[in-house]
Every structure is written in structure tokens, then in C-alpha cells.
Design a protein around this motif. Structure first.
Motif, mmCIF file in Angstrom:
data_model
loop_
_atom_site.group_PDB
_atom_site.id
_atom_site.type_symbol
_atom_site.label_atom_id
_atom_site.label_comp_id
_atom_site.label_asym_id
_atom_site.label_seq_id
_atom_site.Cartn_x
_atom_site.Cartn_y
_atom_site.Cartn_z
ATOM 1 N N PHE A 1 46.644 36.650 44.676
ATOM 2 C CA PHE A 1 46.799 37.774 44.271
ATOM 3 C C PHE A 1 45.425 38.293 43.882
ATOM 4 N N THR A 2 44.502 39.595 43.993
ATOM 5 C CA THR A 2 42.851 39.865 43.628
ATOM 6 C C THR A 2 43.538 40.913 43.434
ATOM 7 N N VAL A 3 42.044 41.716 42.560
ATOM 8 C CA VAL A 3 41.970 42.927 41.662
ATOM 9 C C VAL A 3 41.385 42.925 42.816
ATOM 10 N N ASP A 4 40.429 44.875 42.690
ATOM 11 C CA ASP A 4 39.356 45.232 42.881
ATOM 12 C C ASP A 4 38.681 45.592 41.353
ATOM 13 N N ASP A 5 38.862 45.907 40.422
ATOM 14 C CA ASP A 5 38.249 46.198 39.302
ATOM 15 C C ASP A 5 38.927 45.833 37.978
ATOM 16 N N LEU A 6 38.341 44.313 37.522
ATOM 17 C CA LEU A 6 38.585 43.738 36.435
ATOM 18 C C LEU A 6 38.529 44.552 35.189
ATOM 19 N N ASN A 7 37.887 45.916 35.049
ATOM 20 C CA ASN A 7 39.269 46.916 33.620
ATOM 21 C C ASN A 7 40.334 47.034 33.044
ATOM 22 N N TYR A 8 40.654 47.293 34.815
ATOM 23 C CA TYR A 8 42.348 46.926 34.242
ATOM 24 C C TYR A 8 43.441 45.908 33.727
ATOM 25 N N PRO B 1 38.508 38.044 40.942
ATOM 26 C CA PRO B 1 39.429 36.785 40.523
ATOM 27 C C PRO B 1 40.281 36.395 41.634
ATOM 28 N N ILE B 2 40.762 34.885 41.738
ATOM 29 C CA ILE B 2 42.229 34.714 42.114
ATOM 30 C C ILE B 2 42.734 34.099 41.583
ATOM 31 N N LEU B 3 43.854 34.916 41.635
ATOM 32 C CA LEU B 3 44.674 34.291 40.707
ATOM 33 C C LEU B 3 46.129 34.419 41.165
ATOM 34 N N ALA C 1 44.377 31.755 36.431
ATOM 35 C CA ALA C 1 43.452 32.120 37.354
ATOM 36 C C ALA C 1 42.845 31.066 38.315
ATOM 37 N N LEU C 2 43.069 30.841 39.282
ATOM 38 C CA LEU C 2 42.406 30.083 40.191
ATOM 39 C C LEU C 2 41.176 29.880 40.558
ATOM 40 N N SER C 3 40.439 31.173 40.876
ATOM 41 C CA SER C 3 38.850 31.062 40.906
ATOM 42 C C SER C 3 38.325 31.911 40.867
ATOM 43 N N LEU D 1 39.482 37.662 49.961
ATOM 44 C CA LEU D 1 40.614 38.446 51.145
ATOM 45 C C LEU D 1 40.703 36.963 51.650
ATOM 46 N N HIS D 2 39.197 36.263 52.315
ATOM 47 C CA HIS D 2 39.070 35.346 53.377
ATOM 48 C C HIS D 2 39.828 33.911 52.654
ATOM 49 N N SER D 3 39.244 34.331 50.539
ATOM 50 C CA SER D 3 39.737 33.127 49.956
ATOM 51 C C SER D 3 41.542 33.103 49.771
#
Length: 289
Positions: free
Chosen positions: A162-169, A191-193, A203-205, A214-216
Motif C-alpha cells: 500500500f501507499t499513502v498520500d499524506d505522510l503526516n498521518y 512510500p510503498i509499504l 517500507a519497501l521503497s 500506483l504504477h510501482s
């Protein structure tokens, strides 16, 4: 052979109609908005909840209540039923431990009862995928033991990216340092987690930009499928009130791998409290997590 009931927790993100149709017992996990407690009947819709987060309301989570677990399992014991509980990752919540502890107490009170707890080391539609497998096997007449064994065998092959749009959360949820969140936000890092073999979030990348994230995930899926390429129960996509992005990821995967059996659901508040609006997750079976 005694009848068994499949149970799980509310953060499996299964829709209510599926739960009711298959008589699944759900143990609530709770969440708070400005100290007000929700869960187990008192709920916000996912959109309402994420709007509260966007409005900077203080949110939090609480694991399952042992007293509620005891009441529900005791009621099933009095009906002469056993329980197969498919649980949220023990590495992400104390809920699984609460169920194990309470199950022992209920089985002491009702020695004829069997309660088997499966720690999925997973979350959200990862749990749901295993629940659907269990429901299918139960309908085929399999025993609790046979069903539990089949579910456990699938756990190492349950992949969640999964990925998040806002790192602050992630920072507010204690998953990321304040400095990392600030720097990452400035340069639009996404981040890709994944949830690893121990059920932990790692974390992966990191990539720059939403579309690249999303492509990643779609690309990483191809490196993990292996022998499970043609053995998917469904391809799960979850989202934090951003269905358009979830559909974009679906289109990428359809085009790349030809899958059509998608299951798309919002991430509920219990998990969304930590990941925030704009989260997109991908769930599938693969050779390895």
C-alpha cells in the motif's frame, strides 16, 4: 460433527451484507474522533470519518473489548457451536491477544467447545480473503480443523502492498518520524509499504508522485505472483476515500495481468486512523509476501 461459526474483527473491511449472509460473528475494534468512541453499532461512514481527518479532528483506535468477546463466544457456546476466529495481525494490534486470552476462559467454562484462533499476520481485505476461503470450505462441508489448516497454509502467500498520500498521518499514528514526514511531503515522496512475514508494517521503497506510487505497486505485484498468477481468489484494492485512484490501480492491473476478479472496498476507520485519506492498498496471493 459440531457446527462451527466463522468469526473475525470489524477491521476486515468486509461489507455488511456479506457478513450477514454468511452468519459471520464480528468482534468490534473501536475508534475515536475527538475522544468520542465509535464502533459496535455507533458508526461513521467511511467518507464522514475521512472528512473528520481532513478537518484535523483528533482520531485514535482501541482494540477489542475482552468482555464483548466473552459475551459473543459464550452465546455461541450455549448454542452448541464451535468457533474459527480469523484475526487481524497480532503485530499490529492487541486484538488477537485479547481473543486468544478470552477464548481460553470461555473454553474452560464450556469444555465441550472448541475455539481456534488463526493469526492472519494481515489486515483489511487480507483478512477478508482468508475469511472467504473459510466460508467456501465450510459450505463444502469441511471440518473446523480442515478449514483452519487450509487458511493457515495461505497466510505466507498473502501479499499486501500500500501507499499513502499524506505522510503526516503516518507520523501522527507513530509510524514515521516528524522530520521524515516533513521532508517527504516537501519533495512529494510516496512510500510503498508492505505487511511482512511477521505481520509488521515495513517500507519497501519511495517514489515521487501519486501516479508513480500506483504504477510501482502494479509492477511489484508481478515480481511476487509466481506460481499464484492463476490462483487468485480475488484481487483486493482498498482505499481511504479515494475510489478514483483505486480504479486507476485496477485499470493498470487489468491491462498488465488480465485480471478481472477485483474486490474494491474502503479502508475502515480502525486502520484508516493510521494511514489517512488517500491510502491505496493492493491485496493478492503470491509466492512470497
Amino acid at each position: 460433527m459440531r457446527e462451527f461459526i466463522i468469526s473475525t474483527e470489524s477491521n476486515c473491511d468486509l461489507p455488511k451484507d456479506y457478513i450477514e449472509k454468511n452468519n459471520i460473528c464480528v468482534i468490534p475494534h473501536y475508534y475515536t474522533v475527538n475522544e468520542e468512541i465509535y464502533g459496535d453499532g455507533k458508526e461513521l461512514t467511511c467518507s464522514q470519518f475521512y472528512d473528520e481527518m481532513r478537518n484535523l479532528k483528533k482520531v485514535g483506535t482501541m482494540a477489542s473489548n475482552p468482555a464483548v468477546i466473552e459475551d459473543r463466544f459464550t452465546a455461541l457456546a450455549k448454542e452448541g457451536k464451535d468457533v474459527l476466529h480469523i484475526s487481524f495481525s497480532s503485530a499490529l494490534s492487541g486484538g488477537c491477544g485479547n481473543v486468544i486470552m478470552t477464548s481460553k476462559a470461555v473454553m474452560e467454562a464450556f469444555p465441550e467447545m472448541t475455539i481456534t484462533v488463526v493469526d492472519t499476520l494481515s489486515a483489511s481485505l487480507g483478512e477478508a480473503l482468508l475469511i472467504m476461503k473459510a466460508v467456501e470450505m465450510k459450505k463444502e462441508g469441511k471440518t473446523l480443523e480442515e478449514t483452519a489448516h487450509a487458511v493457515e497454509e495461505m497466510i505466507p502467500h498473502l501479499c499486501i502492498l500500500f501507499t499513502v498520500d499524506d505522510l503526516n498521518y503516518l507520523y501522527r499514528g507513530g509510524r514515521l518520524s516528524k522530520t521524515s514526514a516533513m521532508v517527504g511531503t516537501l519533495v512529494s515522496l510516496k512510500p510503498i509499504l508492505r505487511i511482512n512475514e511477521e505481520g509488521k508494517l515495513v517500507a519497501l521503497s519511495k517514489v515521487r508522485g501519486r501516479n508513480k506510487s500506483l504504477h510501482s505497486m502494479a509492477e511489484l505485484m508481478g515480481t511476487m505472483l509466481g506460481e499464484y498468477r492463476d490462483r487468485q481468489i480475488f484481487i483486493g484494492i482498498v482505499h481511504g476515500d479515494c475510489e478514483e485512484d483505486a480504479r486507476s490501480l485496477q485499470n493498470m492491473i487489468e491491462e498488465k495481468y488480465g485480471y478481472t476478479n477485483f474486490y474494491i472496498q474502503p479502508v475502515g476507520p480502525s486502520i484508516g486512523s493510521h494511514s489517512g485519506p488517500g491510502t491505496v492498498g493492493l491485496i493478492f496471493l503470491g509466492d512470497h509476501r
